[in-house]
Write a protein that holds these residues in place. Structure first.
Motif, short mmCIF file in Angstrom:
data_model
loop_
_atom_site.label_atom_id
_atom_site.label_comp_id
_atom_site.label_asym_id
_atom_site.label_seq_id
_atom_site.Cartn_x
_atom_site.Cartn_y
_atom_site.Cartn_z
N ILE A 103 0.84 -1.20 0.00
CA ILE A 103 0.00 0.00 0.00
C ILE A 103 0.88 1.25 0.00
O ILE A 103 0.63 2.21 -0.74
CB ILE A 103 -0.97 0.00 1.21
N GLY A 104 1.93 1.25 0.80
CA GLY A 104 2.86 2.38 0.82
C GLY A 104 3.56 2.56 -0.51
O GLY A 104 3.77 3.69 -0.98
N PHE A 105 3.93 1.45 -1.14
CA PHE A 105 4.58 1.51 -2.45
C PHE A 105 3.63 2.13 -3.48
O PHE A 105 4.04 2.97 -4.29
CB PHE A 105 5.01 0.11 -2.89
N LEU A 106 2.38 1.72 -3.45
CA LEU A 106 1.40 2.28 -4.38
C LEU A 106 1.19 3.78 -4.14
O LEU A 106 1.07 4.55 -5.09
CB LEU A 106 0.08 1.52 -4.29
N PHE A 107 1.14 4.19 -2.88
CA PHE A 107 1.03 5.61 -2.58
C PHE A 107 2.26 6.37 -3.07
O PHE A 107 2.15 7.49 -3.57
CB PHE A 107 0.84 5.86 -1.08
N ALA A 108 3.45 5.76 -2.92
CA ALA A 108 4.67 6.41 -3.38
C ALA A 108 4.65 6.59 -4.90
O ALA A 108 5.02 7.66 -5.41
CB ALA A 108 5.90 5.59 -2.96
N MET A 109 4.22 5.57 -5.61
CA MET A 109 4.13 5.70 -7.07
C MET A 109 3.03 6.68 -7.46
O MET A 109 3.16 7.42 -8.42
CB MET A 109 3.88 4.33 -7.71
N GLY A 110 1.96 6.71 -6.68
CA GLY A 110 0.88 7.66 -6.93
C GLY A 110 1.34 9.10 -6.73
O GLY A 110 0.88 10.01 -7.43
N SER A 111 2.27 9.28 -5.81
CA SER A 111 2.78 10.65 -5.62
C SER A 111 3.52 11.14 -6.85
O SER A 111 3.49 12.34 -7.16
CB SER A 111 3.69 10.70 -4.38
N LEU A 112 4.15 10.24 -7.58
CA LEU A 112 4.81 10.63 -8.83
C LEU A 112 3.79 10.95 -9.92
O LEU A 112 3.99 11.85 -10.73
CB LEU A 112 5.75 9.53 -9.31
#
Length: 148
Positions: A103-112
């Motif tokens: 979930i954190g990884f997806l949020f990190a990619m979403g921030s990009l």
């Protein structure tokens, strides 16, 4: 309190202390250049790499110290086998930990995707790694206390 419960508590405390102390050590070293400069990427790369190495070494050392102190205080050895309950609890803890990290990884990619600076991605990744480590240990403690 069982060996596994004590080990989970020590693991939670260790993860928090390692993360906070490392962040306090690295914070003053943040480069003052532009937001997307190569020094900033170098900083975040070294931050992640050395946090990983520091965390692994510290966890190993603290685990050894914990086992020595446990044996000296209780005159018992560390359990040498894991039964089905231990394996089931480990699987549930790993599942929860991986879920939090993904979930954190997806949020990190979403921030990009939403045009946030790259340092936001690194901060989200590092934070989700920390939270996933704590989640795994807390899950183990919960299941050893409450059952599966």
């Amino acid at each position: 309190m069982t060996y596994q419960e004590k080990k989970s508590i020590v693991s939670v405390i260790t993860a928090i202390l390692i993360f906070v102390s490392y962040c306090l050590y690295m914070y003053p070293q943040y480069p003052g250049g532009g937001v997307e400069s190569s020094e900033v990427f170098r900083y975040w790369g070294s931050f992640v790499l050395f946090l990983t190495l520091f965390s692994i070494v510290a966890h190993i050392i603290i685990s050894i110290i914990f086992n020595i102190v446990f044996r000296m205080t209780t005159n018992e050895k560390e359990p040498t086998f894991a039964d089905e309950l231990d394996k089931l609890i480990d699987l549930k803890a790993n599942r929860n930990s991986f879920f939090v990290f993904v979930i954190g990884f997806l949020f990190a990619m979403g921030s990009l995707v939403f045009y946030q600076p790259s340092q936001v991605m690194f901060i989200i990744l590092i934070t989700s790694g920390f939270i996933s480590d704590v989640t795994g240990s807390v899950t183990k403690l919960y299941h050893y206390r409450r059952g599966v």
